[in-house]
Scaffold this motif. Structure first.
Motif, PDB file in Angstrom:
ATOM      1  N   GLY A 235      -4.287 -24.977  11.977  1.00 45.39           N
ATOM      2  CA  GLY A 235      -2.957 -25.534  12.199  1.00 45.39           C
ATOM      3  C   GLY A 235      -1.869 -24.744  11.490  1.00 45.39           C
ATOM      4  O   GLY A 235      -0.821 -24.437  12.083  1.00 45.39           O
ATOM      5  N   TRP A 236      -2.097 -24.383  10.223  1.00 43.96           N
ATOM      6  CA  TRP A 236      -1.087 -23.621   9.489  1.00 43.96           C
ATOM      7  C   TRP A 236      -0.906 -22.225  10.081  1.00 43.96           C
ATOM      8  O   TRP A 236       0.227 -21.717  10.162  1.00 43.96           O
ATOM      9  CB  TRP A 236      -1.484 -23.507   8.016  1.00 43.96           C
ATOM     10  CG  TRP A 236      -1.373 -24.771   7.226  1.00 43.96           C
ATOM     11  CD1 TRP A 236      -2.371 -25.410   6.545  1.00 43.96           C
ATOM     12  CD2 TRP A 236      -0.190 -25.573   7.011  1.00 43.96           C
ATOM     13  NE1 TRP A 236      -1.902 -26.548   5.934  1.00 43.96           N
ATOM     14  CE2 TRP A 236      -0.565 -26.675   6.196  1.00 43.96           C
ATOM     15  CE3 TRP A 236       1.130 -25.469   7.428  1.00 43.96           C
ATOM     16  CZ2 TRP A 236       0.347 -27.644   5.795  1.00 43.96           C
ATOM     17  CZ3 TRP A 236       2.047 -26.435   7.040  1.00 43.96           C
ATOM     18  CH2 TRP A 236       1.656 -27.505   6.229  1.00 43.96           C
ATOM     19  N   THR A 237      -1.995 -21.601  10.495  1.00 46.50           N
ATOM     20  CA  THR A 237      -1.896 -20.266  11.097  1.00 46.50           C
ATOM     21  C   THR A 237      -1.094 -20.310  12.391  1.00 46.50           C
ATOM     22  O   THR A 237      -0.236 -19.454  12.645  1.00 46.50           O
ATOM     23  CB  THR A 237      -3.299 -19.696  11.376  1.00 46.50           C
ATOM     24  OG1 THR A 237      -4.034 -19.620  10.151  1.00 46.50           O
ATOM     25  CG2 THR A 237      -3.216 -18.311  11.988  1.00 46.50           C
ATOM     26  N   MET A 238      -1.358 -21.332  13.205  1.00 46.51           N
ATOM     27  CA  MET A 238      -0.635 -21.445  14.466  1.00 46.51           C
ATOM     28  C   MET A 238       0.848 -21.728  14.233  1.00 46.51           C
ATOM     29  O   MET A 238       1.714 -21.143  14.902  1.00 46.51           O
ATOM     30  CB  MET A 238      -1.260 -22.543  15.330  1.00 46.51           C
ATOM     31  CG  MET A 238      -0.658 -22.617  16.721  1.00 46.51           C
ATOM     32  SD  MET A 238      -1.665 -23.619  17.837  1.00 46.51           S
ATOM     33  CE  MET A 238      -0.733 -23.422  19.370  1.00 46.51           C
ATOM     34  N   LEU A 239       1.160 -22.612  13.280  1.00 44.22           N
ATOM     35  CA  LEU A 239       2.559 -22.924  12.999  1.00 44.22           C
ATOM     36  C   LEU A 239       3.293 -21.700  12.456  1.00 44.22           C
ATOM     37  O   LEU A 239       4.441 -21.425  12.837  1.00 44.22           O
ATOM     38  CB  LEU A 239       2.649 -24.075  12.001  1.00 44.22           C
ATOM     39  CG  LEU A 239       4.061 -24.574  11.659  1.00 44.22           C
ATOM     40  CD1 LEU A 239       4.778 -25.059  12.917  1.00 44.22           C
ATOM     41  CD2 LEU A 239       3.988 -25.683  10.616  1.00 44.22           C
ATOM     42  N   ARG A 241       2.573 -18.634  13.147  1.00 47.00           N
ATOM     43  CA  ARG A 241       2.752 -17.737  14.289  1.00 47.00           C
ATOM     44  C   ARG A 241       3.931 -18.174  15.156  1.00 47.00           C
ATOM     45  O   ARG A 241       4.690 -17.330  15.657  1.00 47.00           O
ATOM     46  CB  ARG A 241       1.456 -17.683  15.105  1.00 47.00           C
ATOM     47  CG  ARG A 241       1.517 -16.748  16.281  1.00 47.00           C
ATOM     48  CD  ARG A 241       0.187 -16.643  17.009  1.00 47.00           C
ATOM     49  NE  ARG A 241      -0.758 -15.795  16.292  1.00 47.00           N
ATOM     50  CZ  ARG A 241      -1.790 -15.195  16.886  1.00 47.00           C
ATOM     51  NH1 ARG A 241      -2.010 -15.355  18.178  1.00 47.00           N
ATOM     52  NH2 ARG A 241      -2.610 -14.442  16.186  1.00 47.00           N
ATOM     53  N   VAL A 242       4.103 -19.464  15.356  1.00 46.47           N
ATOM     54  CA  VAL A 242       5.243 -19.974  16.127  1.00 46.47           C
ATOM     55  C   VAL A 242       6.554 -19.531  15.483  1.00 46.47           C
ATOM     56  O   VAL A 242       7.449 -18.989  16.148  1.00 46.47           O
ATOM     57  CB  VAL A 242       5.188 -21.512  16.232  1.00 46.47           C
ATOM     58  CG1 VAL A 242       6.522 -22.050  16.776  1.00 46.47           C
ATOM     59  CG2 VAL A 242       4.058 -21.956  17.148  1.00 46.47           C
ATOM     60  N   GLN A 370       2.408 -17.462  20.579  1.00 48.39           N
ATOM     61  CA  GLN A 370       3.135 -16.219  20.834  1.00 48.39           C
ATOM     62  C   GLN A 370       3.872 -16.285  22.160  1.00 48.39           C
ATOM     63  O   GLN A 370       5.036 -15.876  22.259  1.00 48.39           O
ATOM     64  CB  GLN A 370       2.177 -15.028  20.849  1.00 48.39           C
ATOM     65  CG  GLN A 370       2.873 -13.705  21.143  1.00 48.39           C
ATOM     66  CD  GLN A 370       1.900 -12.539  21.194  1.00 48.39           C
ATOM     67  OE1 GLN A 370       0.730 -12.680  20.866  1.00 48.39           O
ATOM     68  NE2 GLN A 370       2.386 -11.379  21.596  1.00 48.39           N
ATOM     69  N   ALA A 371       3.222 -16.828  23.189  1.00 52.15           N
ATOM     70  CA  ALA A 371       3.797 -16.805  24.533  1.00 52.15           C
ATOM     71  C   ALA A 371       5.023 -17.706  24.671  1.00 52.15           C
ATOM     72  O   ALA A 371       6.025 -17.317  25.285  1.00 52.15           O
ATOM     73  CB  ALA A 371       2.728 -17.208  25.555  1.00 52.15           C
TER      74      ALA A 371
END
Length: 416
Positions: A235-239, A241-242, A370-371
Motif C-alpha cells: 500500500g505505501w509503495t503504491m501510494l 508511486r501515485v 503510473q498510468a
C-alpha cells in the motif's frame, strides 16, 4: 533475501545479456507506440477536429480522452495480469498475453489513424491503451518470474531508459511522416510488433506447480483489492508511486504550453525538442547507473527518496525562476529523478508483492499508480493553470506531490 523474495525470483539464475536486450527492445517499441501519439499525434488529431478558440479547450478535450483511457487501464491492467498468472499453455504463461496485447495495441493505433470525429478518436485510443495494458502487465510480470532480486534494479532500468528514448524517436518519426497522420500511427504500430517479436522468442517458463486456482468473477473482483492493513508495504509503495507520478506528469505534460504561453517562446516547438533531449539523456543515465547502484547496495528507499527530491527541486526552480535556461536545468533534474525512480521503484515494487502466485495481477494493480496520473494530469494541470495559480501554481503542486511521494515511501518496512 527473504523467503518471499526467493519465491518471487522465479529461476535462480541471472538473466543473460540477450534477455535484457530483447526486454529493452520490446519496451522501446511499447513506449514509441504510446508516447508518439500522446506527445504529438493525439493532441494534434483532437485539435484538428475541435478548432478551439483557446489552447485550454484543446487540453481539456485531450485530458478527457486520456482520462477515459485511464479508467480502461484501471480494469485492464489487473484483469489481464490475473489471467496471465493462471495461463498454462505450450507457449508459456506470459507470452500469449504479450503477443495478443501487442496485436490489440497495433490494431487500435492503425484504426485510430482513420478517425475523423472525437468519439471515434476516444474509442480507438481506449482500444490502443487496453492493448498497451495487456502487453505491459504481462511483460512487467516477467521481472518477478525470471529476474533475481539483485538484478531487478538494473533490469527495471531497461523499462525507463527506453521510455525516454522512445519519446524522442516516436516524436521524430511522427515529424518525418507529418504529411499523413494515418501513416504515422501505422508506422508506430508496425515498429511495435517488430520490436516485441525478439522477446517472444525467449523461453517463458511455467511455474513449478501446474495447479491453478479456479477463477470466478467474484474471486477476481475480490482479488483486485489488496488490503493496506494486511499488506502495508504494498500500500505505501503504491501510494508513493501515485504521488511521484503525479509530480512528474504535472511537470512534463504541459511543458509545450509552458514554453509557448508561459514564457512566450516563439521557438517553442524546437526548444521543446531540445529540452526533451536533455531530459532523455539524464533519464537514461540515471535509469541504468542508479538502478545498478541500488542492486549493488541492496537498498531501494534512499534512491527513491532522492529521486523524488530531485523532481521537487526542479519543479520549484521553474515556479520561482521561469525561463528557458531554467527549463534546461529543470529538465536535467527531472530526468535524473524520474530515471532513478522508474528503475529503483519498479525493483522495490517486485519485492513487496503479497502473493508469489499472482505477480501479474499484483503488478498490474501497481502499474495503475503510473498510468492513471499520466492520463489525468493534463486535464487537472490545465484546470490549475486556468483557475488557481498559473504555471507557477502547477509547478508548486508538482513539487508538493513529489515530496509527498518521498515521505510516504519511508513507511515501507520490508525493504531497505
Amino acid at each position: 533475501m527473504t523467503m518471499a523474495d526467493e519465491q518471487a525470483t522465479g529461476a535462480a539464475r541471472r538473466v543473460t545479456g540477450r534477455w535484457v536486450a530483447a526486454f529493452a527492445m520490446a519496451w522501446l517499441g511499447i513506449w514509441m507506440a504510446q508516447l508518439g501519439p500522446i506527445q504529438l499525434l493525439l493532441p494534434a488529431q483532437i485539435d484538428e477536429q475541435l478548432h478551439p478558440d483557446h489552447w485550454i479547450e484543446s487540453v481539456v478535450a485531450f485530458g478527457i480522452v486520456s482520462g477515459i483511457a485511464g479508467l480502461c487501464s484501471i480494469v485492464a491492467y489487473p484483469l489481464t495480469g490475473a489471467l496471465s498468472d493462471r495461463t498454462r499453455s505450450r507457449f508459456g504463461r506470459r507470452r500469449p498475453w504479450i503477443a495478443s496485447g501487442a496485436v490489440v495495441f497495433a490494431i487500435g493505433l492503425i484504426v485510430l489513424g482513420l478517425q475523423t470525429d472525437i468519439i471515434g478518436i476516444g474509442i480507438w485510443w481506449c482500444v490502443a491503451i487496453i492493448g498497451f495494458c495487456i502487453l505491459g502487465a504481462a511483460i512487467t510480470a516477467t521481472i518477478s518470474d525470471q529476474v533475481p532480486v539483485d538484478q531487478r534494479g538494473f533490469v527495471s532500468g531497461w523499462i525507463s531508459a527506453p521510455q525516454a528514448v522512445g519519446a524522442i524517436l516516436g516524436i521524430g518519426l511522427v515529424l518525418l511522416l507529418a504529411a499523413d497522420r494515418f501513416i504515422g500511427y501505422s508506422a508506430l504500430a508496425v515498429l511495435l510488433l517488430i520490436l516485441v517479436l525478439p522477446f517472444l522468442r525467449l523461453p517463458d517458463p511455467l511455474p513449478p506447480t501446474s495447479v491453478v486456482a479456479p477463477l470466478s468473477a467474484k474471486g477476481l473482483l475480490e482479488s483486485l483489492w489488496i488490503s493496506p492493513r494486511k499488506h502495508p508495504d504494498f500500500g505505501w509503495t503504491m501510494l508513493s508511486r501515485v504521488f511521484v507520478n503525479f509530480g512528474n506528469a504535472f511537470s512534463t505534460s504541459l511543458l509545450f504550453y509552458f514554453l509557448l504561453f508561459g514564457l512566450g517562446d516563439k521557438n517553442a516547438e524546437t526548444d521543446l525538442l531540445l529540452v526533451t533531449i536533455v531530459y532523455t539523456v539524464f533519464v537514461v543515465l540515471a535509469s541504468l547507473v542508479l538502478g545498478r547502484a541500488s542492486d549493488r547496495s541492496g537498498r531501494r528507499k534512499p534512491f527513491v527518496v532522492a529521486a523524488a527530491a530531485s523532481q521537487a527541486v526542479a519543479a520549484l526552480l521553474l515556479a520561482i525562476w521561469p525561463s528557458l535556461p531554467m527549463g534546461f536545468v529543470a529538465a536535467a533534474l527531472i530526468g535524473l529523478g524520474y530515471g532513478c525512480f522508474m528503475s529503483v521503484d519498479q525493483a522495490l515494487a517486485t519485492q513487496v508483492l503479497p502473493d508469489p502466485a499472482s505477480h501479474g495481477k499484483d503488478l498490474g494493480i501497481m502499474n495503475i499508480a503510473q498510468a492513471v496520473p499520466q492520463a489525468i494530469a493534463p486535464l487537472a494541470g490545465a484546470f490549475v493553470v486556468a483557475s488557481v495559480g498559473g504555471f507557477a501554481g502547477l509547478y508548486v503542486l508538482s513539487a508538493v506531490c513529489a515530496i509527498a511521494g518521498a515521505l510516504v515511501v519511508l513507511n515501507v518496512k520490508g525493504v531497505n
